[in-house]
Design a protein around this motif. Sequence first.
Motif, PDB file in Angstrom:
ATOM      1  N   LYS A   1       0.835  -1.193   0.000  1.00  0.00           N
ATOM      2  CA  LYS A   1       0.000   0.000   0.000  1.00  0.00           C
ATOM      3  C   LYS A   1       0.875   1.252   0.000  1.00  0.00           C
ATOM      4  O   LYS A   1       1.846   1.326   0.751  1.00  0.00           O
TER       5      LYS A   1
ATOM      6  N   THR B   1      -0.692   4.457  10.650  1.00  0.00           N
ATOM      7  CA  THR B   1      -2.109   4.846  10.630  1.00  0.00           C
ATOM      8  C   THR B   1      -2.831   4.146   9.475  1.00  0.00           C
ATOM      9  O   THR B   1      -3.972   3.717   9.615  1.00  0.00           O
TER      10      THR B   1
ATOM     11  N   VAL C   1      -4.074   0.701  10.387  1.00  0.00           N
ATOM     12  CA  VAL C   1      -5.161   0.569  11.365  1.00  0.00           C
ATOM     13  C   VAL C   1      -6.438   0.161  10.629  1.00  0.00           C
ATOM     14  O   VAL C   1      -6.741   0.680   9.563  1.00  0.00           O
ATOM     15  N   GLY C   2      -7.147  -0.771  11.184  1.00  0.00           N
ATOM     16  CA  GLY C   2      -8.353  -1.269  10.507  1.00  0.00           C
ATOM     17  C   GLY C   2      -8.066  -2.640   9.939  1.00  0.00           C
ATOM     18  O   GLY C   2      -8.768  -3.602  10.212  1.00  0.00           O
ATOM     19  N   GLN C   3      -6.951  -2.717   9.199  1.00  0.00           N
ATOM     20  CA  GLN C   3      -6.496  -3.993   8.633  1.00  0.00           C
ATOM     21  C   GLN C   3      -5.761  -4.795   9.710  1.00  0.00           C
ATOM     22  O   GLN C   3      -5.925  -6.002   9.828  1.00  0.00           O
TER      23      GLN C   3
ATOM     24  N   ALA D   1      -4.363  -5.377  13.821  1.00  0.00           N
ATOM     25  CA  ALA D   1      -4.794  -5.208  15.209  1.00  0.00           C
ATOM     26  C   ALA D   1      -3.703  -4.482  15.997  1.00  0.00           C
ATOM     27  O   ALA D   1      -2.535  -4.498  15.607  1.00  0.00           O
ATOM     28  N   ASP D   2      -4.090  -3.857  17.118  1.00  0.00           N
ATOM     29  CA  ASP D   2      -3.120  -3.137  17.950  1.00  0.00           C
ATOM     30  C   ASP D   2      -1.985  -4.032  18.430  1.00  0.00           C
ATOM     31  O   ASP D   2      -0.863  -3.571  18.614  1.00  0.00           O
TER      32      ASP D   2
END
Length: 239
Positions: free
Chosen positions: A76, A93, A96-98, A100-101
């Motif tokens: 990406k 950032t 994030v979403g794809q 996990a923390d």
Amino acid sequence: MTESPRHWVVLPAAGAGRRFGGPVPKQYLMLRGRRVIEHSIAAFIEHPLIAGCAVALSPEDAWWPETAYANHPAVKRVDGGAERSDSVANALTALVGQAADADWVLVHDAARPCLAAADLDQLLAALADEPVGALLAVPIQDTVKASEEAFDARVERTLPRQQLWRAYTPQAFRLGQLREALAYCRAQGIAITDDASAMEQLGLRPRLIEGRTDNIKITRPEDLPLAEFFLEQQGHQEP
Ligand code: CTP
Ligand code: MG
């Protein structure tokens, strides 16, 4: 049952290469038939443990579309920032979403094209039982002197070499914690030159993994033929 953490890669590649100079940014120079950045990405992208990669590039970067990974589904493109740490923060950032923390993120300089598979495997293995994170590093061989002022040519003292390491990349930390550490340094105005430094500011102690000395960063023009030599020594075939 919690799932085991996945592994992602962030590649800061938004620098202008001022110390290297020249019209083409150093990450796009040719090295044994491929661009520097293509070598750096190739080290990760075929690895079965790597879930995906975010590459931070200058918004004006017109070279990226020419590379072999521009349209790769697992890679990406993200806008970089003014400092390396801003570029890394932007790429995190974007994950994030794809991700996990608690997932691991391996941050690797685009300008480090000689990462050997054995070093990557060593780092990944260290993460299996590691709470904080780890980085590749090399013990210092030279005697190291400290001067009082940055550009003062008189010795202030000699540093104990046994405890000194060169910090290389990849450096691997948990996505959530690394974002927190970078945000903290940014808010406090603390300048950092690697990701481990940000974690250290939170009072954490990343693990040092002794890596190969040939994992150099291309910084100045004389580093390019050196990287060429190291790739040849590693048995890298020209495409
Ligand atoms: N980098 C980045 N964003 C920045 C600055 C650097 O993503 N704002 C990246 C570079 O592209 C490089 C890595 O961070 O892959 C290590 O940085 P460095 O070797 O210092 O590269 P440059 O900053 O490009 O070089 P210079 O400092 O000589 O200008
Ligand atoms: Mg720089």
